[in-house]
Scaffold this active site. Structure first.
Site, PDB file in Angstrom:
ATOM      1  N   TRP A  21      33.248 -18.109 -11.017  1.00  7.47           N
ATOM      2  CA  TRP A  21      32.698 -18.458 -12.336  1.00  7.47           C
ATOM      3  C   TRP A  21      32.839 -19.959 -12.590  1.00  7.47           C
ATOM      4  O   TRP A  21      33.928 -20.455 -12.842  1.00  7.47           O
ATOM      5  CB  TRP A  21      33.421 -17.683 -13.442  1.00  7.47           C
ATOM      6  N   HIS A  31      31.993 -14.740 -18.856  1.00  9.97           N
ATOM      7  CA  HIS A  31      31.538 -13.346 -18.816  1.00  9.97           C
ATOM      8  C   HIS A  31      32.013 -12.633 -20.082  1.00  9.97           C
ATOM      9  O   HIS A  31      32.769 -13.225 -20.870  1.00  9.97           O
ATOM     10  CB  HIS A  31      32.015 -12.624 -17.547  1.00  9.97           C
ATOM     11  N   ARG A  38      27.653 -20.547 -17.816  1.00  2.81           N
ATOM     12  CA  ARG A  38      28.093 -20.952 -16.473  1.00  2.81           C
ATOM     13  C   ARG A  38      27.667 -22.396 -16.228  1.00  2.81           C
ATOM     14  O   ARG A  38      26.509 -22.753 -16.484  1.00  2.81           O
ATOM     15  CB  ARG A  38      27.450 -20.069 -15.397  1.00  2.81           C
ATOM     16  N   GLN A  93      25.194 -10.978 -21.188  1.00  2.00           N
ATOM     17  CA  GLN A  93      25.700  -9.831 -20.440  1.00  2.00           C
ATOM     18  C   GLN A  93      25.932  -8.662 -21.389  1.00  2.00           C
ATOM     19  O   GLN A  93      26.055  -8.854 -22.600  1.00  2.00           O
ATOM     20  CB  GLN A  93      27.038 -10.168 -19.773  1.00  2.00           C
ATOM     21  N   VAL A 140      39.120  -5.198 -11.214  1.00  2.00           N
ATOM     22  CA  VAL A 140      38.838  -3.792 -10.901  1.00  2.00           C
ATOM     23  C   VAL A 140      39.310  -3.485  -9.479  1.00  2.00           C
ATOM     24  O   VAL A 140      39.393  -4.358  -8.636  1.00  2.00           O
ATOM     25  CB  VAL A 140      37.320  -3.464 -11.020  1.00  2.00           C
ATOM     26  N   ALA A 147      34.920  -0.060 -15.687  1.00  2.00           N
ATOM     27  CA  ALA A 147      34.327  -1.194 -16.400  1.00  2.00           C
ATOM     28  C   ALA A 147      33.090  -1.620 -15.639  1.00  2.00           C
ATOM     29  O   ALA A 147      32.991  -1.413 -14.424  1.00  2.00           O
ATOM     30  CB  ALA A 147      35.318  -2.356 -16.480  1.00  2.00           C
TER      31      ALA A 147
HETATM   32  N1  PHE Z   1      32.409  -9.850 -15.313  1.00  2.00           N
HETATM   33  C1  PHE Z   1      31.749  -9.674 -14.046  1.00  2.00           C
HETATM   34  C2  PHE Z   1      30.771 -10.848 -13.828  1.00  2.00           C
HETATM   35  O1  PHE Z   1      30.519 -11.578 -14.719  1.00  2.00           O
HETATM   36  C3  PHE Z   1      31.010  -8.363 -13.965  1.00  2.00           C
HETATM   37  C4  PHE Z   1      31.920  -7.197 -13.999  1.00  2.00           C
HETATM   38  C5  PHE Z   1      32.289  -6.601 -15.205  1.00  2.00           C
HETATM   39  C6  PHE Z   1      32.434  -6.665 -12.828  1.00  2.00           C
HETATM   40  C7  PHE Z   1      33.147  -5.518 -15.217  1.00  2.00           C
HETATM   41  C8  PHE Z   1      33.262  -5.584 -12.822  1.00  2.00           C
HETATM   42  C9  PHE Z   1      33.598  -5.003 -14.017  1.00  2.00           C
HETATM   43  O2  PHE Z   1      30.265 -11.048 -12.745  1.00  2.00           O
END
Ligand code: PHE
Length: 328
Positions: A150, A171, A197, A211, A254, A296
């Site tokens: 990120w 995010h 970003r 998102q 995760v 998630a």
């Molecule tokens: N936050 C991650 C992204 O911006 C996406 C994501 C959200 C992945 C939740 C796993 C679980 O790329």
């Protein structure tokens, strides 16, 4: 001018008048206080012998009445008569330009609607976030190589909050932490929102985009639940039975981490990151990872709108170009 000439000229001029100004000019020429043609005759009456005075006076007054009523009826025809009829109901109507929702708003509304139907709640979080919520609590400590995933807009050092640097959230995942800190499972939420970003823009990258985060936590939430929820979501969003594919991937918050693909027009397209909530994340919000499980996911709104509406350049969403937005 004789009375006969005045009558002829005045009535012709009235008939030709196109607007209030024309009529005003006619009135001035013939009935004007100073030297209107008819006014002059009326004024000269007092010097005439009685016989002629009576005759001319009667005729001149009758002509004045005639001219005035001709002007009045012409005024009515021009649609500018008495003040109560200034409105010209014979004018063609003007088309009123009605606004409409932006394609991203349409997409977000539809997504919310589907998840509400699946018993999710909708919550939102701040766009200016702290390093703690955007990274650390999500199992991304300082110097963790995953931070490279990120590219971040950092706020200047004077905006530090407690010990945490401030940034524009990269995010919507920080809202997972904020929500779990203040709520107890079981629950299921989605978090729509703007993210940022620090990247070069091109047809598929923007510095700001949107998102929708999802989080479901409970005593026995598992990956099969995720698969059901997400298939149901795509079936409804795309109005057709949609094949989905889960691929192993990596996100620090995760475990296991997944990438979700959908089959669209014969091709597999990557549409979201997902996975089972990492035990370290539950630890960060003081949940007991032995007692609760959760999944998630996070998806890009622009990307979904691009797929659904066949848009080939993400920059169009923010171009302000009406030729683009008027198509939705
Ligand atoms: N936050 C991650 C992204 O911006 C996406 C994501 C959200 C992945 C939740 C796993 C679980 O790329």
């Amino acid at each position: 001018m004789t009375l006969g000439e005045i009558k002829e000229k005045a009535l012709a001029a009235i008939a030709k008048a196109q607007n209030l100004k024309d009529l005003e000019a006619v009135k001035n020429e013939f009935l004007g206080r100073q030297d209107g043609e008819l006014t002059t005759i009326l004024r000269s009456l007092k010097d005439m012998p009685p016989e002629e005075k009576r005759e001319t006076g009667t005729a001149a007054n009758a002509l004045r009445g005639e001219i005035e009523s001709a002007m009045k009826s012409r005024l009515g025809v021009l649609g500018a008569g008495s003040s109560s009829s200034r409105l010209d109901i014979t004018r063609p109507g003007e088309k009123v330009r009605v606004g409409h929702l932006h394609p991203l708003t349409l997409m977000e509304n539809r997504i919310k609607e589907i998840f509400l139907g699946l018993n999710f709640s909708i919550v939102e979080g701040p766009e200016v976030e702290s390093e703690h919520y955007n990274f650390d609590a999500l199992n991304i400590p300082p110097n963790h190589p995953a931070r490279d995933m990120w590219d971040t807009f950092w706020l200047p050092a004077q905006y530090k909050d407690k010990d945490s640097r401030q940034l524009l959230r990269t995010h919507t995942s920080p809202m997972q932490i904020r929500y779990m800190e203040t709520h107890q499972p079981p629950f299921q939420i989605i978090v729509p929102g703007r993210v940022f970003r620090f990247e070069a823009t091109d047809a598929s990258h923007e510095v700001n985009f949107h998102q929708v985060e999802g989080l479901m936590v409970g005593p026995d939430v598992n990956l099969a639940n995720f698969k059901y929820v997400i298939s149901e979501f795509f079936n409804q969003l795309l109005n057709q039975k949609t094949d989905i594919r889960l691929r192993p991937s990596y996100f620090p918050f995760v475990e296991p981490g997944l990438e979700v693909d959908i089959k669209w027009k014969g091709k597999w397209l990557e549409v979201m990151g997902a996975g089972m909530v990492h035990p370290n994340v539950f630890d960060a919000v003081k949940y007991n990872p032995q007692q609760v499980k959760g999944f998630a996911f996070g998806m890009g709104l622009e990307r979904l709108a691009m797929i659904k509406y066949k848009i080939d350049d993400i920059r169009l969403f923010y171009s302000g170009d009406l030729r683009f937005v008027d198509q939705f």
